[in-house]
Write a protein that holds these residues in place. Structure first.
Motif, PDB file in Angstrom:
ATOM      1  N   HIS A 186       6.297  -0.768  10.212  1.00 46.45           N
ATOM      2  CA  HIS A 186       4.855  -1.266  10.500  1.00 46.45           C
ATOM      3  C   HIS A 186       4.372  -2.180   9.790  1.00 46.45           C
ATOM      4  CE1 HIS A 186       1.339  -0.347  12.778  1.00 46.45           C
ATOM      5  NE2 HIS A 186       0.607  -0.424  11.509  1.00 46.45           N
TER       6      HIS A 186
ATOM      7  N   ALA B   6       3.849  -6.377  10.500  1.00 49.03           N
ATOM      8  CA  ALA B   6       2.644  -7.104   9.971  1.00 49.03           C
ATOM      9  C   ALA B   6       2.704  -8.417   9.303  1.00 49.03           C
ATOM     10  CB  ALA B   6       1.823  -5.905   9.025  1.00 49.03           C
TER      11      ALA B   6
ATOM     12  N   HIS C  60       3.682  -3.254  16.215  1.00 55.09           N
ATOM     13  CA  HIS C  60       2.597  -2.882  15.372  1.00 55.09           C
ATOM     14  C   HIS C  60       1.350  -2.215  16.189  1.00 55.09           C
ATOM     15  CE1 HIS C  60       0.681  -3.578  11.481  1.00 55.09           C
ATOM     16  NE2 HIS C  60      -0.387  -3.603  11.999  1.00 55.09           N
ATOM     17  N   ALA C  61       1.042  -2.790  17.452  1.00 54.13           N
ATOM     18  CA  ALA C  61       0.005  -2.427  17.873  1.00 54.13           C
ATOM     19  C   ALA C  61       0.152  -1.011  18.559  1.00 54.13           C
ATOM     20  CB  ALA C  61      -0.567  -3.384  19.066  1.00 54.13           C
TER      21      ALA C  61
ATOM     22  N   GLY D 128       0.469   1.582  15.802  1.00 56.18           N
ATOM     23  CA  GLY D 128      -0.794   1.800  15.370  1.00 56.18           C
ATOM     24  C   GLY D 128      -1.709   2.818  15.964  1.00 56.18           C
TER      25      GLY D 128
ATOM     26  N   TYR E 176     -10.606   1.140   4.415  1.00 52.20           N
ATOM     27  CA  TYR E 176      -9.623   1.665   5.410  1.00 52.20           C
ATOM     28  C   TYR E 176     -10.045   2.242   6.793  1.00 52.20           C
ATOM     29  CZ  TYR E 176      -5.659   4.090   7.177  1.00 52.20           C
ATOM     30  OH  TYR E 176      -4.625   4.346   7.890  1.00 52.20           O
TER      31      TYR E 176
ATOM     32  N   HIS F  15     -10.447  -1.058   8.452  1.00 55.14           N
ATOM     33  CA  HIS F  15      -9.150  -1.417   8.978  1.00 55.14           C
ATOM     34  C   HIS F  15      -8.817  -0.799  10.207  1.00 55.14           C
ATOM     35  CE1 HIS F  15      -5.249  -3.510   7.889  1.00 55.14           C
ATOM     36  NE2 HIS F  15      -4.767  -2.374   8.409  1.00 55.14           N
ATOM     37  N   ARG F  16      -8.773   0.435  10.514  1.00 58.00           N
ATOM     38  CA  ARG F  16      -8.621   1.230  11.555  1.00 58.00           C
ATOM     39  C   ARG F  16      -9.566   0.753  12.706  1.00 58.00           C
ATOM     40  NH1 ARG F  16      -7.154   7.375  11.942  1.00 58.00           N
ATOM     41  NH2 ARG F  16      -5.289   6.408  11.020  1.00 58.00           N
TER      42      ARG F  16
ATOM     43  N   GLY G 133      -8.373  -2.674  13.814  1.00 60.15           N
ATOM     44  CA  GLY G 133      -6.966  -2.521  14.398  1.00 60.15           C
ATOM     45  C   GLY G 133      -7.192  -2.104  15.893  1.00 60.15           C
TER      46      GLY G 133
ATOM     47  N   ILE H 145      -8.610  -4.984  17.645  1.00 58.89           N
ATOM     48  CA  ILE H 145      -7.686  -6.199  18.078  1.00 58.89           C
ATOM     49  C   ILE H 145      -6.893  -5.664  19.205  1.00 58.89           C
ATOM     50  CG2 ILE H 145      -5.842  -7.556  17.261  1.00 58.89           C
ATOM     51  CD1 ILE H 145      -6.928  -7.090  14.516  1.00 58.89           C
TER      52      ILE H 145
ATOM     53  N   HIS I  71      -8.804  -7.458   9.117  1.00 61.70           N
ATOM     54  CA  HIS I  71      -7.575  -6.770   9.313  1.00 61.70           C
ATOM     55  C   HIS I  71      -6.238  -7.459   8.421  1.00 61.70           C
ATOM     56  CE1 HIS I  71      -5.540  -3.473  11.299  1.00 61.70           C
ATOM     57  NE2 HIS I  71      -4.377  -4.177  11.449  1.00 61.70           N
ATOM     58  N   THR I  72      -6.155  -8.612   8.919  1.00 66.20           N
ATOM     59  CA  THR I  72      -5.219  -9.376   8.192  1.00 66.20           C
ATOM     60  C   THR I  72      -5.199  -9.479   6.350  1.00 66.20           C
ATOM     61  OG1 THR I  72      -4.959 -10.981   9.978  1.00 66.20           O
ATOM     62  CG2 THR I  72      -3.835 -11.558   7.849  1.00 66.20           C
TER      63      THR I  72
ATOM     64  N   GLY J   6      -5.007  -5.908   5.436  1.00 69.93           N
ATOM     65  CA  GLY J   6      -3.516  -5.440   5.486  1.00 69.93           C
ATOM     66  C   GLY J   6      -2.504  -5.919   4.495  1.00 69.93           C
TER      67      GLY J   6
ATOM     68  N   ILE K 299      -0.255  -3.317   2.452  1.00 70.50           N
ATOM     69  CA  ILE K 299       1.130  -3.401   2.224  1.00 70.50           C
ATOM     70  C   ILE K 299       1.549  -3.151   0.895  1.00 70.50           C
ATOM     71  CG2 ILE K 299       3.179  -4.740   2.522  1.00 70.50           C
ATOM     72  CD1 ILE K 299       1.726  -6.021   5.199  1.00 70.50           C
TER      73      ILE K 299
ATOM     74  N   GLU L 240       0.993   0.272  -0.271  1.00 67.24           N
ATOM     75  CA  GLU L 240       1.697   1.358   0.064  1.00 67.24           C
ATOM     76  C   GLU L 240       3.157   1.123  -0.374  1.00 67.24           C
ATOM     77  OE1 GLU L 240       0.309   1.192   4.073  1.00 67.24           O
ATOM     78  OE2 GLU L 240      -1.432   2.383   3.617  1.00 67.24           O
TER      79      GLU L 240
HETATM   80  C1  HEM Z   1      -2.075 -10.301  10.534  1.00 73.32           C
HETATM   81  C2  HEM Z   1      -1.209  -9.274  10.389  1.00 73.32           C
HETATM   82  C3  HEM Z   1      -1.767  -8.077  10.150  1.00 73.32           C
HETATM   83  C4  HEM Z   1      -1.599  -7.373   8.966  1.00 73.32           C
HETATM   84  C5  HEM Z   1      -1.053  -7.832   7.996  1.00 73.32           C
HETATM   85  C6  HEM Z   1      -1.735  -5.805   9.467  1.00 73.32           C
HETATM   86  C7  HEM Z   1      -1.514  -4.755   8.409  1.00 73.32           C
HETATM   87  C8  HEM Z   1      -1.589  -3.453   8.817  1.00 73.32           C
HETATM   88  C9  HEM Z   1      -1.512  -2.419   7.843  1.00 73.32           C
HETATM   89  C10 HEM Z   1      -0.746  -2.472   6.549  1.00 73.32           C
HETATM   90  C11 HEM Z   1      -1.420  -1.378   8.596  1.00 73.32           C
HETATM   91  C12 HEM Z   1      -1.512   0.230   8.414  1.00 73.32           C
HETATM   92  C13 HEM Z   1      -2.479   1.050   7.935  1.00 73.32           C
HETATM   93  C14 HEM Z   1      -1.856   2.342   7.555  1.00 73.32           C
HETATM   94  O1  HEM Z   1      -1.596   3.198   8.472  1.00 73.32           O
HETATM   95  O2  HEM Z   1      -1.568   2.468   6.385  1.00 73.32           O
HETATM   96  C15 HEM Z   1      -2.077  -1.689  10.016  1.00 73.32           C
HETATM   97  C16 HEM Z   1      -2.498  -0.753  10.976  1.00 73.32           C
HETATM   98  C17 HEM Z   1      -3.018  -1.164  12.305  1.00 73.32           C
HETATM   99  N1  HEM Z   1      -2.790  -2.247  12.851  1.00 73.32           N
HETATM  100 FE1  HEM Z   1      -2.436  -3.875  11.855  1.00 73.32          FE
HETATM  101  N2  HEM Z   1      -1.909  -5.612  10.848  1.00 73.32           N
HETATM  102  C18 HEM Z   1      -1.995  -7.035  11.276  1.00 73.32           C
HETATM  103  C19 HEM Z   1      -2.068  -7.383  12.460  1.00 73.32           C
HETATM  104  C20 HEM Z   1      -2.351  -6.425  13.527  1.00 73.32           C
HETATM  105  C21 HEM Z   1      -2.734  -6.782  15.134  1.00 73.32           C
HETATM  106  C22 HEM Z   1      -2.495  -8.232  15.566  1.00 73.32           C
HETATM  107  C23 HEM Z   1      -3.274  -5.621  15.620  1.00 73.32           C
HETATM  108  C24 HEM Z   1      -3.295  -5.212  17.256  1.00 73.32           C
HETATM  109  C25 HEM Z   1      -2.605  -5.935  18.256  1.00 73.32           C
HETATM  110  C26 HEM Z   1      -3.167  -4.540  14.757  1.00 73.32           C
HETATM  111  C27 HEM Z   1      -3.320  -3.304  15.074  1.00 73.32           C
HETATM  112  C28 HEM Z   1      -3.288  -2.244  14.033  1.00 73.32           C
HETATM  113  C29 HEM Z   1      -3.535  -0.634  14.537  1.00 73.32           C
HETATM  114  C30 HEM Z   1      -4.036  -0.200  15.516  1.00 73.32           C
HETATM  115  C31 HEM Z   1      -3.168  -0.125  13.079  1.00 73.32           C
HETATM  116  C32 HEM Z   1      -3.581   1.452  13.037  1.00 73.32           C
HETATM  117  C33 HEM Z   1      -4.704   1.690  12.305  1.00 73.32           C
HETATM  118  C34 HEM Z   1      -4.634   2.854  11.509  1.00 73.32           C
HETATM  119  O3  HEM Z   1      -3.477   3.656  11.187  1.00 73.32           O
HETATM  120  O4  HEM Z   1      -5.624   3.554  10.978  1.00 73.32           O
HETATM  121  N3  HEM Z   1      -2.871  -5.285  13.445  1.00 73.32           N
HETATM  122  N4  HEM Z   1      -2.177  -2.938  10.001  1.00 73.32           N
END
Ligand code: HEM
Lengths: 106, 140
Positions: free
Chosen positions: A10, A14, A58-59, A62, B34, B37-38, B41, B44, B74-75, B78, B82, B85
């Protein structure tokens, strides 16, 4: 797959999204850099193939993580994971097809 | 058996479901980030599905700038997540003896990472907004 491996991927995806997504944004929104990227259709397609794969993983993972947290049950977790995996693979296949048609590869 | 009862206790604690995300008492800033972030996410994912379904769909102008805020947050956050974590900049564990005592894991370098993530977020969101509001309209 172990849950820790799934989450490690994941984070890897990212980072991949950040890189390939930037290229995707520049290709479509910056007149100068965009022209250079689009002139090279192999680069454009290769970037999209990686971007799409990473983004879908990732999506969908997630969404899976959120769902299994809300329904904390072993059996449900299994079915949610399989459903998400299958929908993800089908979406990738359809997406690649759409891309290849749009770029004239198929 | 021991493990099973611990498991059940863990499940029971999660019974608040979605409302638990907003159980804001005693939240640290990281916990707020956080939750955001969710939510970003999920938003998006919704955008991406529409973007796929009508290939290349975009909400347009000001909505695109708003999309930029969601994606760049989010980026930036995120990248911080990372690092945390994977165990970078977390610090050594320390026994927390009083409720008022903050765990070291969210002190020190972690705090700088929060600032770093927020600054990165503002910079990226501004660049995105410039493209959405100035460059795109010129491209037609
Ligand atoms: C640009 C880059 C991105 C980075 C650096 C990034 C980073 C992260 C990280 C580190 C997590 C983990 C959170 C965790 O559970 O500890 C996460 C969760 C998530 N990301 Fe991203 N992400 C990016 C782009 C995206 C995109 C484009 C989408 C959607 C299409 C997305 C959707 C999600 C979803 C749905 C979660 C789950 C949220 C959760 O567990 O609470 N992300 N992201």
């Amino acid at each position: 797959m172990r849950e820790s491996t799934v989450m490690f991927l994941h984070y890897i995806t990212a980072i991949l999204i950040a890189i390939t997504g930037l290229i995707h944004l520049l290709a479509n929104n910056d007149p100068g850099i965009g022209a250079v990227i689009k002139a090279n259709s192999a680069l454009y397609f290769g970037n999209m193939a990686i971007f799409l794969a990473a983004l879908l993983y990732h999506a969908f993972n997630g969404v899976r993580v959120i769902l299994i947290e809300m329904v904390p049950d072993k059996c449900w977790t299994k079915w949610i994971s399989w459903a998400v995996l299958i929908v993800g693979i089908v979406t990738y296949a359809v997406g690649l097809q759409v891309l290849m048609v749009a770029l004239g590869f198929a | 058996m021991e493990a099973e009862s611990e498991f059940k206790e863990y499940y029971a604690k999660n019974m608040r479901g979605i409302s638990g995300w907003f159980k804001a008492r005693a939240y640290t800033i990281e916990r707020w980030l956080y939750a955001a972030h969710r939510i970003t996410g999920i938003l998006i994912v919704l955008f991406v599905l529409a973007h796929f379904y009508s290939t290349g769909w975009h909400p347009g102008l000001w909505w695109d700038a708003l999309l930029g805020i969601i994606v760049t947050f989010h980026t930036a956050n995120g990248i911080r997540l990372i690092l945390a974590e994977l165990g970078f900049a977390v610090g050594k564990p320390l026994l927390v003896k009083k409720p008022s005592q903050r765990p070291v894991s969210i002190e020190g370098v972690q705090r700088y990472l929060v600032v770093f993530a927020l600054v990165l977020f503002f910079v990226l969101a501004a660049i995105w907004a410039y493209y959405a509001l100035v460059v795109q309209p010129m491209m037609g």
